[in-house]
Design a protein around this motif. Structure first.
Motif, PDB file in Angstrom:
ATOM      1  N   GLY A 220       0.972  -1.237  -0.005  1.00 29.30           N
ATOM      2  CA  GLY A 220      -0.029  -0.109  -0.274  1.00 29.30           C
ATOM      3  C   GLY A 220       0.996   1.359  -0.217  1.00 29.30           C
ATOM      4  N   ARG A 221       2.093   1.183  -0.234  1.00 31.30           N
ATOM      5  CA  ARG A 221       3.098   2.207  -0.052  1.00 31.30           C
ATOM      6  C   ARG A 221       2.961   3.140   1.143  1.00 31.30           C
ATOM      7  N   ASP A 222       2.782   2.755   2.265  1.00 27.37           N
ATOM      8  CA  ASP A 222       2.725   3.426   3.538  1.00 27.37           C
ATOM      9  C   ASP A 222       4.128   3.444   4.189  1.00 27.37           C
ATOM     10  N   TYR A 223       4.959   4.154   4.036  1.00 31.69           N
ATOM     11  CA  TYR A 223       6.336   4.166   4.530  1.00 31.69           C
ATOM     12  C   TYR A 223       6.488   4.125   5.899  1.00 31.69           C
ATOM     13  N   GLU A 224       5.607   4.858   6.664  1.00 33.12           N
ATOM     14  CA  GLU A 224       5.930   5.023   8.241  1.00 33.12           C
ATOM     15  C   GLU A 224       5.282   3.873   8.814  1.00 33.12           C
ATOM     16  N   ALA A 225       4.293   3.125   7.941  1.00 34.76           N
ATOM     17  CA  ALA A 225       3.656   1.869   8.728  1.00 34.76           C
ATOM     18  C   ALA A 225       4.634   0.922   8.354  1.00 34.76           C
ATOM     19  N   TRP A 226       5.083   0.821   7.295  1.00 33.42           N
ATOM     20  CA  TRP A 226       6.081  -0.296   6.763  1.00 33.42           C
ATOM     21  C   TRP A 226       7.318  -0.444   7.730  1.00 33.42           C
ATOM     22  N   LYS A 227       8.000   0.817   7.948  1.00 32.94           N
ATOM     23  CA  LYS A 227       9.186   0.659   8.699  1.00 32.94           C
ATOM     24  C   LYS A 227       9.206   0.355  10.187  1.00 32.94           C
ATOM     25  N   ALA A 228       7.767   0.741  10.747  1.00 33.33           N
ATOM     26  CA  ALA A 228       7.683   0.326  12.006  1.00 33.33           C
ATOM     27  C   ALA A 228       7.575  -1.292  12.375  1.00 33.33           C
ATOM     28  N   ASN A 229       7.781  -2.027  11.459  1.00 30.35           N
ATOM     29  CA  ASN A 229       7.761  -3.450  11.406  1.00 30.35           C
ATOM     30  C   ASN A 229       9.193  -3.924  11.563  1.00 30.35           C
ATOM     31  N   TYR A 230      10.025  -3.283  11.347  1.00 29.76           N
ATOM     32  CA  TYR A 230      11.454  -3.744  11.141  1.00 29.76           C
ATOM     33  C   TYR A 230      12.518  -3.462  12.154  1.00 29.76           C
ATOM     34  N   ALA A 231      13.395  -4.235  12.530  1.00 30.36           N
ATOM     35  CA  ALA A 231      14.389  -4.372  13.381  1.00 30.36           C
ATOM     36  C   ALA A 231      15.503  -3.175  12.712  1.00 30.36           C
ATOM     37  N   GLN A 232      15.563  -2.186  13.398  1.00 29.90           N
ATOM     38  CA  GLN A 232      16.495  -1.236  12.750  1.00 29.90           C
ATOM     39  C   GLN A 232      17.758  -1.218  13.176  1.00 29.90           C
ATOM     40  N   THR A 233      18.412  -2.229  12.650  1.00 27.12           N
ATOM     41  CA  THR A 233      19.674  -2.644  13.147  1.00 27.12           C
ATOM     42  C   THR A 233      20.825  -2.866  11.952  1.00 27.12           C
ATOM     43  N   ASP A 234      21.862  -2.818  12.112  1.00 25.15           N
ATOM     44  CA  ASP A 234      23.054  -3.065  11.175  1.00 25.15           C
ATOM     45  C   ASP A 234      22.975  -4.401  10.773  1.00 25.15           C
ATOM     46  N   TYR A 235      22.393  -5.349  11.359  1.00 29.07           N
ATOM     47  CA  TYR A 235      22.605  -6.863  10.657  1.00 29.07           C
ATOM     48  C   TYR A 235      21.107  -7.186  10.223  1.00 29.07           C
ATOM     49  N   ALA A 236      19.889  -6.245  10.037  1.00 30.81           N
ATOM     50  CA  ALA A 236      18.849  -6.427   9.401  1.00 30.81           C
ATOM     51  C   ALA A 236      19.252  -6.810   7.721  1.00 30.81           C
ATOM     52  N   PHE A 237      18.410  -7.659   7.152  1.00 28.09           N
ATOM     53  CA  PHE A 237      18.769  -8.367   5.683  1.00 28.09           C
ATOM     54  C   PHE A 237      17.553  -8.182   5.016  1.00 28.09           C
ATOM     55  N   GLN A 238      17.450  -7.828   3.623  1.00 26.87           N
ATOM     56  CA  GLN A 238      16.493  -8.073   2.502  1.00 26.87           C
ATOM     57  C   GLN A 238      16.933  -8.768   1.508  1.00 26.87           C
ATOM     58  N   ALA A 239      16.267  -9.457   0.773  1.00 29.13           N
ATOM     59  CA  ALA A 239      16.648 -10.292  -0.425  1.00 29.13           C
ATOM     60  C   ALA A 239      15.257 -10.498  -1.292  1.00 29.13           C
ATOM     61  N   TRP A 240      15.165 -10.243  -2.509  1.00 30.30           N
ATOM     62  CA  TRP A 240      14.145 -10.664  -3.252  1.00 30.30           C
ATOM     63  C   TRP A 240      14.493 -11.113  -4.718  1.00 30.30           C
ATOM     64  N   SER A 241      13.710 -11.565  -5.465  1.00 27.05           N
ATOM     65  CA  SER A 241      13.840 -11.879  -6.923  1.00 27.05           C
ATOM     66  C   SER A 241      13.121 -10.781  -7.715  1.00 27.05           C
ATOM     67  N   ASN A 242      13.801 -10.477  -8.779  1.00 25.24           N
ATOM     68  CA  ASN A 242      12.961  -9.446  -9.814  1.00 25.24           C
ATOM     69  C   ASN A 242      12.388 -10.030 -10.909  1.00 25.24           C
ATOM     70  N   ASN A 243      11.297  -9.671 -11.534  1.00 25.33           N
ATOM     71  CA  ASN A 243      10.547 -10.124 -12.713  1.00 25.33           C
ATOM     72  C   ASN A 243      11.663 -10.306 -13.787  1.00 25.33           C
ATOM     73  N   ASP A 244      12.767  -9.988 -13.957  1.00 22.76           N
ATOM     74  CA  ASP A 244      13.757  -9.913 -15.117  1.00 22.76           C
ATOM     75  C   ASP A 244      14.886 -11.004 -14.617  1.00 22.76           C
ATOM     76  N   GLY A 245      14.559 -11.752 -13.612  1.00 25.36           N
ATOM     77  CA  GLY A 245      15.541 -12.797 -13.322  1.00 25.36           C
ATOM     78  C   GLY A 245      16.723 -12.434 -12.400  1.00 25.36           C
ATOM     79  N   THR A 246      16.719 -11.119 -12.305  1.00 24.84           N
ATOM     80  CA  THR A 246      17.995 -10.698 -11.218  1.00 24.84           C
ATOM     81  C   THR A 246      17.463 -10.707  -9.782  1.00 24.84           C
ATOM     82  N   PHE A 247      18.209 -10.463  -8.886  1.00 23.03           N
ATOM     83  CA  PHE A 247      17.893 -10.332  -7.583  1.00 23.03           C
ATOM     84  C   PHE A 247      18.287  -8.766  -6.874  1.00 23.03           C
ATOM     85  N   ASP A 248      17.800  -8.595  -5.763  1.00 23.37           N
ATOM     86  CA  ASP A 248      18.045  -7.328  -5.165  1.00 23.37           C
ATOM     87  C   ASP A 248      18.525  -7.810  -3.704  1.00 23.37           C
TER      88      ASP A 248
END
Length: 192
Positions: free
Chosen positions: A52-80
């Motif tokens: 829903g692109r609600d930035y403030e609500a989104w970030k409230a759910n995260y551990a805001q630490t230096d060891y937090a991590f995200q990874a996902w696949s993209n529709n072109d076959g790459t990842f971020d």
């Protein structure tokens, strides 16, 4: 007589301990269900606020630490991927700002096969199958999801997100129940 009293006392103490263990197990199971619900709520809030692109609500759910991590696949076959809250916040914050949605990009999200593994009272690992609708709710994409959760100051936060989407296979909404059944039956396989 002393022997009888000693045996009787020992037996009584043994039985009392057994009753407490039974109560402890029931209490632990109730606590576990309570913790699972709290974790699912955080995951649902994060997904809903991101789509829903609600930035403030989104970030409230995260551990805001230096060891937090995200990874996902993209529709072109790459990842971020992003490591550390500063990197996650910079990239995802910019993405949300650059890609506003008047409505959710994926208004229906169904989760199946959730598996939990608790590591003590403050860390949990989860995996599941997720089905993400398009905006028109006509088609779904299947994704395999992983989360690492940490309880920080008494609240569950997301530490790690891994989301791998099958962008090639669209699932028509009317076929979703059948696809979910197949996914249930084929756990551990790469294709459904």
């Amino acid at each position: 007589m002393k022997t009888f009293a000693l045996i009787f006392t020992s037996l009584f103490l043994f039985m009392s301990c057994g009753n407490n263990n039974s109560h402890d197990i029931e209490s632990n199971e109730a606590n576990s269900e309570k913790e699972k619900l709290a974790i699912r709520t955080v995951i649902e809030n994060e997904t809903e606020s991101f789509f829903g692109r609600d930035y403030e609500a989104w970030k409230a759910n995260y551990a805001q630490t230096d060891y937090a991590f995200q990874a996902w696949s993209n529709n072109d076959g790459t990842f971020d991927s992003n490591v550390g809250w500063e990197d996650i916040n910079k990239q995802i914050g910019k993405y949300i700002e650059d890609n506003p949605e008047p409505l959710s990009s994926h208004p229906i999200v169904e989760r199946k096969n959730m598996k939990y593994k608790f590591y003590g009272d403050n860390v949990a690992y989860l995996t599941w199958d997720q089905f993400n609708s398009d905006q028109d709710e006509k088609n779904f994409h299947h994704s395999k999801e992983v989360r690492l959760m940490e309880k920080i100051e008494g609240k569950w936060k997301i530490v790690c997100v891994s989301a791998f989407w099958d962008y090639k296979t669209l699932i028509p909404a009317d076929k979703l129940p059948m696809i979910q059944k197949i996914a249930n039956e084929s756990r551990g396989k790469n294709k459904i």
